[in-house]
Design an enzyme around this catalytic site. Structure first.
Site, PDB file in Angstrom:
ATOM      1  N   ASP A 194     -10.798   9.926  -3.439  1.00 10.88           N
ATOM      2  CA  ASP A 194     -11.973  10.799  -3.353  1.00 10.88           C
ATOM      3  C   ASP A 194     -11.877  11.901  -4.400  1.00 10.88           C
ATOM      4  O   ASP A 194     -12.760  12.746  -4.493  1.00 10.88           O
ATOM      5  CB  ASP A 194     -12.058  11.425  -1.963  1.00 10.88           C
ATOM      6  CG  ASP A 194     -10.853  12.328  -1.695  1.00 10.88           C
ATOM      7  OD1 ASP A 194      -9.711  11.819  -1.775  1.00 10.88           O
ATOM      8  OD2 ASP A 194     -11.039  13.529  -1.431  1.00 10.88           O
ATOM      9  N   GLU A 211       0.878  -1.176   0.000  1.00  8.78           N
ATOM     10  CA  GLU A 211       0.000   0.000   0.000  1.00  8.78           C
ATOM     11  C   GLU A 211       0.910   1.218   0.000  1.00  8.78           C
ATOM     12  O   GLU A 211       1.705   1.405   0.917  1.00  8.78           O
ATOM     13  CB  GLU A 211      -0.926   0.041   1.215  1.00  8.78           C
ATOM     14  CG  GLU A 211      -1.892   1.218   1.106  1.00  8.78           C
ATOM     15  CD  GLU A 211      -2.617   1.588   2.396  1.00  8.78           C
ATOM     16  OE1 GLU A 211      -3.395   2.569   2.352  1.00  8.78           O
ATOM     17  OE2 GLU A 211      -2.402   0.945   3.437  1.00  8.78           O
ATOM     18  N   LYS A 265      -2.274  21.003  -9.568  1.00 12.09           N
ATOM     19  CA  LYS A 265      -1.572  22.019 -10.368  1.00 12.09           C
ATOM     20  C   LYS A 265      -0.654  21.357 -11.394  1.00 12.09           C
ATOM     21  O   LYS A 265       0.011  20.375 -11.088  1.00 12.09           O
ATOM     22  CB  LYS A 265      -0.760  22.940  -9.456  1.00 12.09           C
ATOM     23  CG  LYS A 265      -1.641  23.839  -8.606  1.00 12.09           C
ATOM     24  CD  LYS A 265      -0.834  24.743  -7.724  1.00 12.09           C
ATOM     25  CE  LYS A 265      -1.751  25.620  -6.887  1.00 12.09           C
ATOM     26  NZ  LYS A 265      -1.061  26.330  -5.822  1.00 12.09           N
ATOM     27  N   ASP A 318      -2.519  12.386  -2.695  1.00 11.69           N
ATOM     28  CA  ASP A 318      -2.679  13.807  -3.013  1.00 11.69           C
ATOM     29  C   ASP A 318      -2.780  13.909  -4.538  1.00 11.69           C
ATOM     30  O   ASP A 318      -1.875  13.478  -5.245  1.00 11.69           O
ATOM     31  CB  ASP A 318      -1.451  14.575  -2.509  1.00 11.69           C
ATOM     32  CG  ASP A 318      -1.572  16.086  -2.721  1.00 11.69           C
ATOM     33  OD1 ASP A 318      -2.328  16.503  -3.618  1.00 11.69           O
ATOM     34  OD2 ASP A 318      -0.907  16.826  -1.993  1.00 11.69           O
TER      35      ASP A 318
END
Length: 224
Positions: free
Chosen positions: A162, A52, A130, A126
């Site tokens: 998400d 993971e 950008k 994350d």
């Protein structure tokens, strides 16, 4: 988390038999003894090895290990004070098929040998939205090359996020490069037939996202 608490966790990690913290030099200079020997040395068996990446507190790795004693799991994160919780839980509950590695994800092919890994999970990375952060996106083509190197030829990748942006970006990249998408769902909790290991295990942050009615997306794929 206060710096005193963080230091305490770092110190505890040093004593945990399921935590491994190689130096960058060991990895880059190809002298890390566990590379190619994780199952043999740490787990002492030849069960499938699952990673993971960016494991955070380690909840997903621990829960997968708890449910699947026939597989070995390694949670990887650069922030040891975070995965301290998962490592401690595993020791307290005597879950012997999970370990934690403190390193940067871009060094994965220095920590594992070619074809050593059966499956990789990336949970809630994350999205690095950008444009100038593209090189840090964990499913960009450079990262995929590294994963392919350590995966067995038929190895599986899982992305749970998400971020609709990350989901769309990854799907586009996979289709564009001719990789094999086995399953894709932009809202796993709203559609029937979603894999149980995707919907029945939730991280702390995931439960918060769900409370905010944020859709959770999932892609299962093979790198060609």
């Amino acid at each position: 988390m206060g710096s005193k608490n963080k230091l305490k966790r770092f110190n505890e990690n040093e004593t945990f038999e399921n935590v491994f913290q190689p130096t960058r030099e060991e990895l880059v200079n190809e002298i890390y003894a566990l590379k190619g020997n994780w199952n043999k040395t740490i787990f002492k068996n030849d069960k499938p090895l699952v990673l993971e990446l960016g494991c955070g507190k380690g909840e997903y790795s621990v829960e997968l290990a708890r449910r699947n004693p026939d597989r070995n799991y390694i949670g990887i994160d650069i922030k040891g004070a975070r995965f301290w919780r998962g490592a401690k839980t595993a020791l307290e509950e005597n879950i012997s098929n999970v370990a934690f590695l403190r390193t940067q994800i871009e060094l994965i092919d220095h920590a594992f040998a070619e074809g050593e890994v059966d499956e990789i999970w990336i949970t809630f990375p994350d999205p690095q939205i950008k444009y100038k952060r593209t090189k840090h996106r964990m499913t960009n083509s450079e990262f995929l090359k590294r994963y392919k190197k350590v995966l067995k030829p038929d190895g599986i990748m899982n992305l749970k996020t998400d971020s609709e942006f990350m989901h769309g970006y990854t799907l586009g990249l996979l289709h564009g490069a001719g990789h094999e998408v086995l399953y894709a769902n932009h809202n796993v909790y709203k559609q029937e037939g979603s894999p149980a290991e995707v919907t029945s295990i939730q991280t702390y942050y995931e439960s918060q996202y769900l409370e905010q009615n944020k859709p959770i997306t999932y892609i299962r794929f093979k790198i060609k």
